[in-house]
Design a protein around this motif. Sequence first.
Motif, short mmCIF file in Angstrom:
data_model
loop_
_atom_site.label_atom_id
_atom_site.label_comp_id
_atom_site.label_asym_id
_atom_site.label_seq_id
_atom_site.Cartn_x
_atom_site.Cartn_y
_atom_site.Cartn_z
N GLN A 197 3.16 -1.25 5.27
CA GLN A 197 3.55 -0.27 5.45
C GLN A 197 3.49 1.01 5.45
N ARG A 198 2.08 0.96 4.08
CA ARG A 198 1.65 2.19 3.66
C ARG A 198 0.62 2.56 4.58
N GLU A 199 -0.22 1.57 4.95
CA GLU A 199 -1.34 2.39 6.47
C GLU A 199 -0.72 2.65 7.22
N LYS A 208 1.31 4.76 8.35
CA LYS A 208 0.86 5.55 7.84
C LYS A 208 0.36 6.17 7.98
N ARG A 209 -0.68 6.00 8.01
CA ARG A 209 -1.97 7.27 8.01
C ARG A 209 -2.49 6.91 9.79
N TYR A 254 -5.65 -3.91 11.33
CA TYR A 254 -4.43 -3.81 9.84
C TYR A 254 -5.89 -4.66 9.20
N ASN A 283 3.45 -4.89 1.81
CA ASN A 283 2.99 -3.43 1.32
C ASN A 283 1.45 -2.73 2.19
N PHE A 284 1.04 -3.30 1.88
CA PHE A 284 0.02 -2.57 2.72
C PHE A 284 -0.39 -1.92 3.69
#
Length: 281
Positions: A248-250, A252-253, A109, A245-246
């Motif tokens: 948490q967003r990533e 989901k992908r 990540y 923040n990165f």
Amino acid sequence: MTKKLRGARKPIQPFQDSIKLSAQEIITNGQQAAVFLHKGIRGDERAAALAEFLRSTIPARFGIAKGEAIDYQGNQTTQLDLIVYDRHNTAVLFKGKDGNLLIPAESVYAAVECKTTLNQKELDTSYRAAAKLKKLRPYQSFFKCNASSLKVEIDKFKTLPRCHYSLFAFETNSTSSAEWLKTELARAYEGTQSESARSEGAHISDIDNVLVLNRGIFIPGEAKGKVYANDTTNAFLDWYLSLMNFLQREAKRRTPGDLQIYSHQYQRGWEPIHPKDSPQP
């Protein structure tokens, strides 16, 4: 319409105090590492202090380790000080005796490089390392940042995984205070032009952000930054929240990686067993 600002007007004090104490502890541990004469040992000690903090604060699904990343074609990174990887959905490929991990690209990540002093040589080296990382091909595809220069269909481009690369420095050898951001951005551009970085096709945005604890933080690819005059707490907080923040967003992908692509083709070599060939009881 004015863009709504994120965050509270009055920050939660316990959280601020916690970050302040953590930043101070990381700095103290970094200073204590100076007792070692060997540059590599000093660097390892400072990276270990940051790794300990991250392990205690990031979600449990993520692991923190030093090592290298690799893709299904055998493309491999240089050694990375800290790798943030998914330890729930994808297994590591190898664990060395000294704790170094070989991690599949699908699980990576983010990466953090820890530097005692930010200088031109460190920027040159970091741009080469960042470019090698972002050239990997997770899921037999690409990281989103590298795909932008390739002919990738727009619908597919939106779903590609991303990888965050950060440079974490305790101080800088830049003597300029008033023009610090301009000086560092100019050095970042120069870093992409070093022979080693150009050999990997480095781009200014390959390093997502650069933190210098006693100066501030900047984003090379967007040519913007913040100056924090010896305000290590808020400089560290901006860096930390950016990383969280990165992640948490990533998260989901991402989908679990398929380790079969790192081995032989599973379907080949299997033979049917006919009843007449089976031994009699």
